[in-house]
Design an enzyme around this catalytic site. Structure first.
Site, short mmCIF file in Angstrom:
data_model
loop_
_atom_site.label_atom_id
_atom_site.label_comp_id
_atom_site.label_asym_id
_atom_site.label_seq_id
_atom_site.Cartn_x
_atom_site.Cartn_y
_atom_site.Cartn_z
CG ASP A 123 -22.35 23.68 43.95
OD1 ASP A 123 -22.43 22.46 43.73
OD2 ASP A 123 -22.77 24.53 43.15
CG ASP A 124 -20.78 19.45 43.70
OD1 ASP A 124 -22.03 19.44 43.69
OD2 ASP A 124 -20.11 19.45 42.66
CB CYS B 220 -26.76 22.38 40.94
SG CYS B 220 -25.03 21.91 41.03
NE ARG C 41 -27.57 25.25 43.53
CZ ARG C 41 -26.59 25.72 44.32
NH1 ARG C 41 -26.68 26.93 44.85
NH2 ARG C 41 -25.53 24.98 44.55
CE LYS D 78 -24.67 26.19 41.05
NZ LYS D 78 -24.00 24.87 41.07
CG HIS E 23 -27.54 26.20 38.58
ND1 HIS E 23 -26.55 25.26 38.74
CD2 HIS E 23 -27.97 26.05 37.29
CE1 HIS E 23 -26.39 24.58 37.63
NE2 HIS E 23 -27.24 25.05 36.74
CB SER F 281 -22.24 25.47 37.77
OG SER F 281 -23.24 24.78 38.46
CG HIS G 175 -19.62 22.78 41.17
ND1 HIS G 175 -18.89 22.92 40.01
CD2 HIS G 175 -20.79 22.18 40.81
CE1 HIS G 175 -19.58 22.43 38.99
NE2 HIS G 175 -20.74 21.97 39.45
CG ASP H 209 -25.51 21.72 45.76
OD1 ASP H 209 -24.57 21.06 46.25
OD2 ASP H 209 -25.48 22.18 44.60
CG ASN H 210 -25.23 18.01 44.81
OD1 ASN H 210 -25.73 18.86 44.07
ND2 ASN H 210 -23.93 17.82 44.90
CE LYS I 100 -23.17 17.51 40.79
NZ LYS I 100 -22.32 18.68 40.55
#
Length: 480
Positions: free
Chosen positions: A42-43, A81, A85, A141, A143, A166, A226, A278-279, A299
């Site tokens: 994540d991130d 996010c 997903r 996660k 989301h 998150s 994240h 994810d980004n 992001k």
């Protein structure tokens, strides 16, 4: 004291709950089908692994994974996010399945417009694989909606352990207590996040061990890097480069632990492990943000730094060591690719991803020809840019950039501006510095018309998300 109680309760749950839920009915797996694992961070930025050029973060296990497998240099997620997903789970551009933006529980004012989730009628990646007899498990996660109808156990997973959204959606910021789920039940709230990567790793190992005698699909979606950032004691200040680097190194260690267990169980040769993000990085957090490497912005934007992410695939039985692919690919491609590798049934409804399994198994395959299909850079349901081969065109759109850098977990600030009609040659100018729209007006016009055509088609084909009973669906649809 409450934090200690939470930790003891959740640790007890982890030790005592050895089953992975009641498995849903599946057909028997075919002989020799590969086990499939997706590890999503994540991130994590493109430049946050040493095998992608980081000199600050040491990632020996991921470096080895890349050396033993296939590294992508043009792999894409989406700007945030939930849309990413949704793309992974459905093989679709996010707006097609009604998830154009980040969603979340009721909390701060922005959440009033995003009270929806992935519709149970969508055919998800685990549901596809269950048609081929796979056991399916998710850790981490989710989301994609926190209502019972939208949670992982109702979306094709036999087992779920993790967070519904998150790790920064906490009561001190106006959200409800953050629940930890084991299958469909919360087993703790507001957990000690210093232990969360360890818990995710342990439950992933449990799932692998319990399904070692059948074909399985494991989706491990880490909550970090994240913010807020935490590590276990073994990784605290280990990097000497700050907590962000410590967190990434702990995730790297988790990958090493999982691959070691696959080897111990003699599952390694026929297990495909995919690692990605994810980004791009959340740049406004300064020294607790990642790096987009050579790319512009991060992001929340459709510049390369917001959507181009690391992707490593390792499968000793099929993928030759040390390969690099420069083909354009994305999270949407994982569903049709896994379906092809497992001889599973594709969804009946339209998807956008492409089968890229040939990239894993045969470098002489025609799939290695130059990209012929466009890739759309969606944000909030709109195409802001399109890529076709080496060319990328932005149409005029607003975007954010950092004008105040944060520090030590305190968020900085963004300012906003607007692009013009901007054409970039990503082969020669991956940082998107030099607009050549005036030099190549025919190409700019071709891609601008293509964006208009693709946006019109998408607008006519959008499928609805899930709305909880009684919600103002019309108002939320207008916001989308």
């Amino acid at each position: 004291m409450q934090g200690l109680i939470r930790t003891v309760i959740l640790s007890t749950v982890l030790l005592s709950l050895s089953n992975c839920g009641e498995p849903a009915k599946t057909t028997a797996p075919g002989p020799g089908l590969p086990n499939l694992i997706v590890i999503l961070t994540d991130d994590l930025g493109y430049g946050d692994l040493s095998c992608y050029g980081s000199h600050r973060i040491h990632t020996p296990h991921l470096d080895r994974m890349a050396a033993e497998g296939l590294k992508f240099t043009n792999f894409y997620a989406f700007p945030s996010c939930s849309p990413s997903r949704a793309a992974l789970m459905t093989g679709c551009y996010p707006p097609r399945v009604g998830i154009p933006n980040v969603i979340g529980p009721t909390g701060p004012a922005w959440t009033s417009h995003v009270q929806y989730g992935l519709h149970p009628d969508e055919t998800t990646l685990p549901e596809v694989l269950k048609t081929a007899g796979y056991a399916t498990g998710m850790v981490g996660k989710w989301h994609l909606g926190h209502w019972p109808e939208t949670m992982p156990r109702r979306q094709g997973f036999d087992f779920f352990f993790g967070l519904p959204y998150s790790n920064d959606m906490l009561p001190e910021d106006g959200y409800p207590d953050l629940p930890v789920y084991d299958d469909e039940k919360p087993v703790a709230y507001n957990p000690d996040q210093a232990l969360i990567t360890q818990w995710y790793t342990q439950r992933s190992l449990d799932f692998i061990r319990e399904n070692k005698d059948t074909s399985f699909f494991l989706y491990l979606a880490h909550s970090m890097p994240h913010i807020p950032l935490f590590t276990g004691d073994a990784y605290a200040d280990r990097s000497r480069q700050g907590v962000y680097a410590d967190v990434v190194e702990e995730i790297d260690g988790s990958v090493g632990t999982i691959i070691a267990e696959l080897k111990r169980l003699n599952l390694d040769e026929n297990t495909l492990v995919v690692f990605t993000s994810d980004n791009g990085p959340w740049l406004t957090y300064g020294n607790q943000a990642g790096s987009a490497g050579p790319f512009r912005e991060g992001k929340g934007t459709t510049f390369e730094g917001g959507m181009r992410v690391p992707m490593i695939a390792r499968w000793p039985a099929k993928i030759d060591a040390g390969n690099i692919s420069h083909r354009t690919a994305s999270l949407m491609d994982i569903l049709p690719t896994f379906a092809a590798l497992s001889a599973a049934e594709l969804p009946v409804a339209k998807i956008d991803g492409q089968d890229i399994s040939a990239l894993f198994t045969d470098f002489r395959h025609p799939a290695y020809a130059p990209d012929k299909e466009p890739f759309c850079y969606y944000r909030s349901g709109k195409i802001e840019a399109v890529r076709l081969g080496k060319w990328k065109l932005h149409i005029p759109h607003s975007f954010r950039f950092v004008d105040e850098v944060g520090d030590d977990g305190i968020r900085g600030g963004y300012a906003y501006t607007t692009t013009g009609l901007e054409l970039y040659d990503l082969h020669g100018d991956p940082a998107e510095k030099y607009n050549v729209a005036e030099k190549f007006p025919e190409k700019a016009d071709e891609l601008e018309r293509l964006i208009g055509k693709l946006q019109e088609e998408m607008n006519a084909e959008i499928r609805p998300p899930f709305y909880p009973a009684g919600d103002d669906q019309e108002a939320q649809t207008q916001v989308q």
